[in-house]
Design a protein around this motif. Structure first.
Motif, PDB file in Angstrom:
ATOM      1  N   SER A  94      -8.094   4.089  10.071  1.00 12.64           N
ATOM      2  CA  SER A  94      -7.471   3.360   8.961  1.00 12.64           C
ATOM      3  C   SER A  94      -6.731   4.364   8.079  1.00 12.64           C
ATOM      4  O   SER A  94      -6.960   5.571   8.148  1.00 12.64           O
ATOM      5  CB  SER A  94      -8.540   2.641   8.139  1.00 12.64           C
ATOM      6  N   ALA A  95      -5.858   3.845   7.222  1.00 14.86           N
ATOM      7  CA  ALA A  95      -5.097   4.711   6.322  1.00 14.86           C
ATOM      8  C   ALA A  95      -6.023   5.511   5.412  1.00 14.86           C
ATOM      9  O   ALA A  95      -5.793   6.694   5.166  1.00 14.86           O
ATOM     10  CB  ALA A  95      -4.113   3.888   5.497  1.00 14.86           C
ATOM     11  N   SER A  96      -7.106   4.897   4.933  1.00 14.80           N
ATOM     12  CA  SER A  96      -8.030   5.617   4.051  1.00 14.80           C
ATOM     13  C   SER A  96      -8.791   6.691   4.830  1.00 14.80           C
ATOM     14  O   SER A  96      -9.031   7.777   4.309  1.00 14.80           O
ATOM     15  CB  SER A  96      -8.993   4.664   3.346  1.00 14.80           C
ATOM     16  N   LYS A 140      -2.758   0.256  -2.096  1.00 13.44           N
ATOM     17  CA  LYS A 140      -3.671   1.376  -1.850  1.00 13.44           C
ATOM     18  C   LYS A 140      -3.437   1.963  -0.459  1.00 13.44           C
ATOM     19  O   LYS A 140      -3.406   3.175  -0.288  1.00 13.44           O
ATOM     20  CB  LYS A 140      -5.117   0.905  -2.012  1.00 13.44           C
ATOM     21  N   GLN A 141      -3.244   1.106   0.539  1.00  7.13           N
ATOM     22  CA  GLN A 141      -2.966   1.580   1.889  1.00  7.13           C
ATOM     23  C   GLN A 141      -1.666   2.390   1.913  1.00  7.13           C
ATOM     24  O   GLN A 141      -1.597   3.454   2.527  1.00  7.13           O
ATOM     25  CB  GLN A 141      -2.867   0.399   2.854  1.00  7.13           C
ATOM     26  N   LYS A 142      -0.650   1.913   1.233  1.00  8.86           N
ATOM     27  CA  LYS A 142       0.633   2.634   1.160  1.00  8.86           C
ATOM     28  C   LYS A 142       0.442   4.004   0.518  1.00  8.86           C
ATOM     29  O   LYS A 142       0.987   5.007   0.994  1.00  8.86           O
ATOM     30  CB  LYS A 142       1.651   1.811   0.374  1.00  8.86           C
ATOM     31  N   ALA A 173      -4.678  -4.133  -2.141  1.00  6.90           N
ATOM     32  CA  ALA A 173      -5.061  -3.527  -0.860  1.00  6.90           C
ATOM     33  C   ALA A 173      -3.856  -2.882  -0.177  1.00  6.90           C
ATOM     34  O   ALA A 173      -3.943  -1.762   0.336  1.00  6.90           O
ATOM     35  CB  ALA A 173      -5.705  -4.573   0.047  1.00  6.90           C
ATOM     36  N   LYS A 174      -2.723  -3.572  -0.173  1.00  5.64           N
ATOM     37  CA  LYS A 174      -1.524  -3.014   0.470  1.00  5.64           C
ATOM     38  C   LYS A 174      -0.978  -1.824  -0.307  1.00  5.64           C
ATOM     39  O   LYS A 174      -0.510  -0.852   0.279  1.00  5.64           O
ATOM     40  CB  LYS A 174      -0.465  -4.092   0.644  1.00  5.64           C
ATOM     41  N   HIS A 215      -2.337   5.813   0.469  1.00  4.76           N
ATOM     42  CA  HIS A 215      -3.061   6.664   1.414  1.00  4.76           C
ATOM     43  C   HIS A 215      -2.105   7.242   2.457  1.00  4.76           C
ATOM     44  O   HIS A 215      -2.187   8.425   2.799  1.00  4.76           O
ATOM     45  CB  HIS A 215      -4.170   5.884   2.121  1.00  4.76           C
ATOM     46  N   GLU A 223      -9.730  -8.633   2.303  1.00  6.67           N
ATOM     47  CA  GLU A 223      -8.497  -8.246   1.621  1.00  6.67           C
ATOM     48  C   GLU A 223      -8.078  -9.290   0.589  1.00  6.67           C
ATOM     49  O   GLU A 223      -7.716  -8.943  -0.540  1.00  6.67           O
ATOM     50  CB  GLU A 223      -7.378  -8.043   2.644  1.00  6.67           C
TER      51      GLU A 223
END
Length: 168
Positions: free
Chosen positions: A41-43, A10-12, A7-8, A14, A151
């Protein structure tokens, strides 16, 4: 060995994608994303960035005075020329002429991204009117229940795939 956190990661990714695309965008889009970075959100930021980029590329090509320039050179007065009919033309383009068949959900999100951008530009006095306010946008039925993993559940799921352990 440090545990991989999907999850982290993927966020990074994005965030990195959004930052890279911002380098191609006009300044007024940069200000929009800075103003909305805490509410999306980042996405969502990445998806909105892509949606706004696609619209601006299309609009950039519609303006004869910009055809031989980079997208980054677009000014607020160029975006202020967008009318509701232009938005309808863009929606028709996405539905009929795009090389990729877009789902109703994607069309709705693209319209939401544009509405968010134009609302921001109007709020800060960059444009006088929001052309999206006069456009009927695609509606999506929300009768499906969406099940999301937390998460830690996503991390455990991918850990089970990577290491062959059971997902519990």
């Amino acid at each position: 060995m440090a545990e991989f956190n999907y999850a982290k990661a993927k966020q990074k990714k994005h965030i990195e994608d959004t930052v890279e695309m911002l380098k191609l965008m006009p300044d007024f889009v940069d200000y929009y994303f800075k103003a909305n970075s805490l509410t999306l959100s980042a996405s969502s930021q990445r998806a909105y960035m892509y949606d706004i980029y696609n619209f601006l590329q299309w609009w950039h090509g519609m303006l004869p005075e910009l055809r031989d320039t980079e997208l980054k050179t677009m000014l607020p007065e160029h975006i202020a020329k967008v009318t509701p009919n232009d938005i309808l033309d863009y929606i028709a383009y996405m539905k009929n002429e795009s090389t990729v068949l877009l789902s109703p959900t994607t069309l709705a999100r693209r319209c939401a991204a544009l509405n968010s951008l134009f609302t921001h530009l109007k709020r800060y006095g960059i444009i006088d009117t929001n052309p999206m306010s006069e456009v009927n946008r695609p509606k999506i039925k929300k009768d499906k229940m969406i099940v999301k993993l937390e998460e830690d559940e996503v991390d455990r799921f991918f850990h089970s795939i990577l290491y062959g352990t059971g997902f519990t």
